[in-house]
Design a protein around this motif. Structure first.
Motif, PDB file in Angstrom:
ATOM      1  N   GLY A 109     -13.066  -3.687   7.243  1.00  0.00           N
ATOM      2  CA  GLY A 109     -12.941  -2.365   6.636  1.00  0.00           C
ATOM      3  C   GLY A 109     -12.326  -1.360   7.585  1.00  0.00           C
ATOM      4  N   GLN A 110     -12.724  -1.396   8.843  1.00  0.00           N
ATOM      5  CA  GLN A 110     -12.140  -0.497   9.838  1.00  0.00           C
ATOM      6  C   GLN A 110     -10.646  -0.749   9.992  1.00  0.00           C
ATOM      7  N   GLU A 111     -10.265  -2.004   9.976  1.00  0.00           N
ATOM      8  CA  GLU A 111      -8.838  -2.335  10.085  1.00  0.00           C
ATOM      9  C   GLU A 111      -8.067  -1.834   8.865  1.00  0.00           C
ATOM     10  N   MET A 112      -8.656  -1.967   7.687  1.00  0.00           N
ATOM     11  CA  MET A 112      -8.002  -1.474   6.478  1.00  0.00           C
ATOM     12  C   MET A 112      -7.880   0.045   6.504  1.00  0.00           C
ATOM     13  N   LEU A 145      -4.551   2.324   6.347  1.00  0.00           N
ATOM     14  CA  LEU A 145      -4.369   3.407   5.374  1.00  0.00           C
ATOM     15  C   LEU A 145      -4.088   4.740   6.062  1.00  0.00           C
ATOM     16  N   ARG A 146      -4.765   4.993   7.141  1.00  0.00           N
ATOM     17  CA  ARG A 146      -4.542   6.235   7.901  1.00  0.00           C
ATOM     18  C   ARG A 146      -3.141   6.250   8.494  1.00  0.00           C
ATOM     19  N   GLU A 147      -2.698   5.110   9.004  1.00  0.00           N
ATOM     20  CA  GLU A 147      -1.338   4.987   9.548  1.00  0.00           C
ATOM     21  C   GLU A 147      -0.298   5.254   8.459  1.00  0.00           C
ATOM     22  N   ILE A 148      -0.533   4.710   7.285  1.00  0.00           N
ATOM     23  CA  ILE A 148       0.371   4.944   6.152  1.00  0.00           C
ATOM     24  C   ILE A 148       0.398   6.429   5.814  1.00  0.00           C
ATOM     25  N   GLU A 149      -0.773   7.036   5.799  1.00  0.00           N
ATOM     26  CA  GLU A 149      -0.861   8.459   5.460  1.00  0.00           C
ATOM     27  C   GLU A 149      -0.107   9.305   6.482  1.00  0.00           C
ATOM     28  N   LYS A 150      -0.262   8.990   7.756  1.00  0.00           N
ATOM     29  CA  LYS A 150       0.395   9.781   8.794  1.00  0.00           C
ATOM     30  C   LYS A 150       1.903   9.562   8.801  1.00  0.00           C
ATOM     31  N   GLU A 151       2.336   8.306   8.746  1.00  0.00           N
ATOM     32  CA  GLU A 151       3.754   7.989   8.880  1.00  0.00           C
ATOM     33  C   GLU A 151       4.550   8.278   7.614  1.00  0.00           C
ATOM     34  N   THR A 152       4.150   7.693   6.528  1.00  0.00           N
ATOM     35  CA  THR A 152       4.951   7.719   5.307  1.00  0.00           C
ATOM     36  C   THR A 152       4.665   8.925   4.438  1.00  0.00           C
ATOM     37  N   LEU A 153       3.407   9.108   4.097  1.00  0.00           N
ATOM     38  CA  LEU A 153       3.070  10.146   3.130  1.00  0.00           C
ATOM     39  C   LEU A 153       3.275  11.546   3.683  1.00  0.00           C
ATOM     40  N   SER A 154       3.128  11.739   4.998  1.00  0.00           N
ATOM     41  CA  SER A 154       3.336  13.068   5.553  1.00  0.00           C
ATOM     42  C   SER A 154       4.799  13.477   5.456  1.00  0.00           C
ATOM     43  N   ALA A 194      -9.422   5.273  -5.764  1.00  0.00           N
ATOM     44  CA  ALA A 194      -9.362   4.013  -6.511  1.00  0.00           C
ATOM     45  C   ALA A 194      -8.861   2.886  -5.610  1.00  0.00           C
ATOM     46  N   VAL A 195      -7.869   3.183  -4.761  1.00  0.00           N
ATOM     47  CA  VAL A 195      -7.360   2.177  -3.822  1.00  0.00           C
ATOM     48  C   VAL A 195      -8.465   1.768  -2.856  1.00  0.00           C
ATOM     49  N   LEU A 196      -9.205   2.738  -2.332  1.00  0.00           N
ATOM     50  CA  LEU A 196     -10.303   2.429  -1.414  1.00  0.00           C
ATOM     51  C   LEU A 196     -11.375   1.573  -2.081  1.00  0.00           C
ATOM     52  N   LEU A 233       0.819  -1.205   0.000  1.00  0.00           N
ATOM     53  CA  LEU A 233       0.000   0.000   0.000  1.00  0.00           C
ATOM     54  C   LEU A 233       0.858   1.262   0.000  1.00  0.00           C
ATOM     55  N   VAL A 234       1.965   1.226   0.739  1.00  0.00           N
ATOM     56  CA  VAL A 234       2.885   2.375   0.740  1.00  0.00           C
ATOM     57  C   VAL A 234       3.433   2.600  -0.660  1.00  0.00           C
ATOM     58  N   SER A 235       3.848   1.540  -1.336  1.00  0.00           N
ATOM     59  CA  SER A 235       4.413   1.702  -2.679  1.00  0.00           C
ATOM     60  C   SER A 235       3.367   2.224  -3.664  1.00  0.00           C
ATOM     61  N   ILE A 236       2.123   1.760  -3.542  1.00  0.00           N
ATOM     62  CA  ILE A 236       1.061   2.252  -4.417  1.00  0.00           C
ATOM     63  C   ILE A 236       0.805   3.729  -4.147  1.00  0.00           C
ATOM     64  N   HIS A 237       0.710   4.096  -2.878  1.00  0.00           N
ATOM     65  CA  HIS A 237       0.452   5.490  -2.541  1.00  0.00           C
ATOM     66  C   HIS A 237       1.612   6.399  -2.947  1.00  0.00           C
ATOM     67  N   LEU A 238       2.828   5.914  -2.822  1.00  0.00           N
ATOM     68  CA  LEU A 238       3.971   6.715  -3.257  1.00  0.00           C
ATOM     69  C   LEU A 238       3.953   6.908  -4.769  1.00  0.00           C
ATOM     70  N   ALA A 239       3.585   5.872  -5.500  1.00  0.00           N
ATOM     71  CA  ALA A 239       3.486   5.997  -6.958  1.00  0.00           C
ATOM     72  C   ALA A 239       2.405   7.005  -7.337  1.00  0.00           C
ATOM     73  N   ILE A 240       1.289   6.960  -6.639  1.00  0.00           N
ATOM     74  CA  ILE A 240       0.211   7.919  -6.891  1.00  0.00           C
ATOM     75  C   ILE A 240       0.679   9.336  -6.577  1.00  0.00           C
ATOM     76  N   LEU A 241       1.338   9.495  -5.431  1.00  0.00           N
ATOM     77  CA  LEU A 241       1.820  10.808  -5.017  1.00  0.00           C
ATOM     78  C   LEU A 241       2.860  11.358  -5.993  1.00  0.00           C
ATOM     79  N   ASN A 242       3.771  10.499  -6.422  1.00  0.00           N
ATOM     80  CA  ASN A 242       4.787  10.935  -7.386  1.00  0.00           C
ATOM     81  C   ASN A 242       4.158  11.319  -8.720  1.00  0.00           C
ATOM     82  N   ARG A 243       3.165  10.577  -9.147  1.00  0.00           N
ATOM     83  CA  ARG A 243       2.480  10.881 -10.403  1.00  0.00           C
ATOM     84  C   ARG A 243       1.758  12.222 -10.300  1.00  0.00           C
TER      85      ARG A 243
END
Length: 149
Positions: free
Chosen positions: A115-118, A122-131, A58-60, A32-42
């Motif tokens: 779904g809540q776990e997913m 995703l929120r953890e990825i957004e806070k840690e990596t994408l921020s 789209a990921v959701l 998920l991190v790699s997908i989100h990074l690819a989206i962010l880079n694009r």
């Protein structure tokens, strides 16, 4: 319709990162991190924040569809197991059928918890990596944080 040069570059980048080793278990968070990074880079390359938002949506949508599909496959496997027990022992057959029916009745609860776990992941990825990545982005493009809750 053939993808454009930028689309195919984006697709190749995402495919190259997301190929898991067949013998090792798949690390969902890393994928998920790699997908989100690819989206962010694009989105950053194009200078278009809409790509970031649409990519996340789209990921959701894919995760939601996959949760329902996997639940249906597991339920069908349970039904097949119950059918295979016909004629063996009635007690074990009845117990298995009760478990399958309770699994089917609790579908909404099970899907909601999964779904809540997913979304938590995703929120953890957004806070840690994408921020961290967003902090390094230029002032011309700053991705917005999408709050799910």
């Amino acid at each position: 319709m053939a993808p454009s040069a930028t689309q195919s570059k984006f697709i190749r980048a995402a495919e190259g990162v997301a190929k898991p080793n067949k013998s090792a278990p798949v690390d969902l968070k890393a994928l998920l991190v790699s997908i989100h990074l690819a989206i962010l880079n694009r989105a950053k390359t194009a200078g278009n924040p809409s790509i970031d938002v649409l990519g996340r949506l789209a990921v959701l949508k894919f995760i939601r569809t996959e949760l329902h599909g996997q639940f249906a496959r597991i339920l069908e496997q349970c039904r097949m197991k119950a059918r295979s027990l016909e004629g063996v022992r009635q007690e074990k057959l009845m117990r298995t059928q009760e478990l399958v029916s309770s699994f089917q009745v609790r579908k909404k609860i099970i899907l909601r918890r999964a779904g809540q776990e997913m979304f938590r992941l995703l929120r953890e990825i957004e806070k840690e990596t994408l921020s961290r990545i967003a902090a390094r982005c230029s002032a011309s493009y700053r991705p917005t944080s999408i709050g799910f809750f």
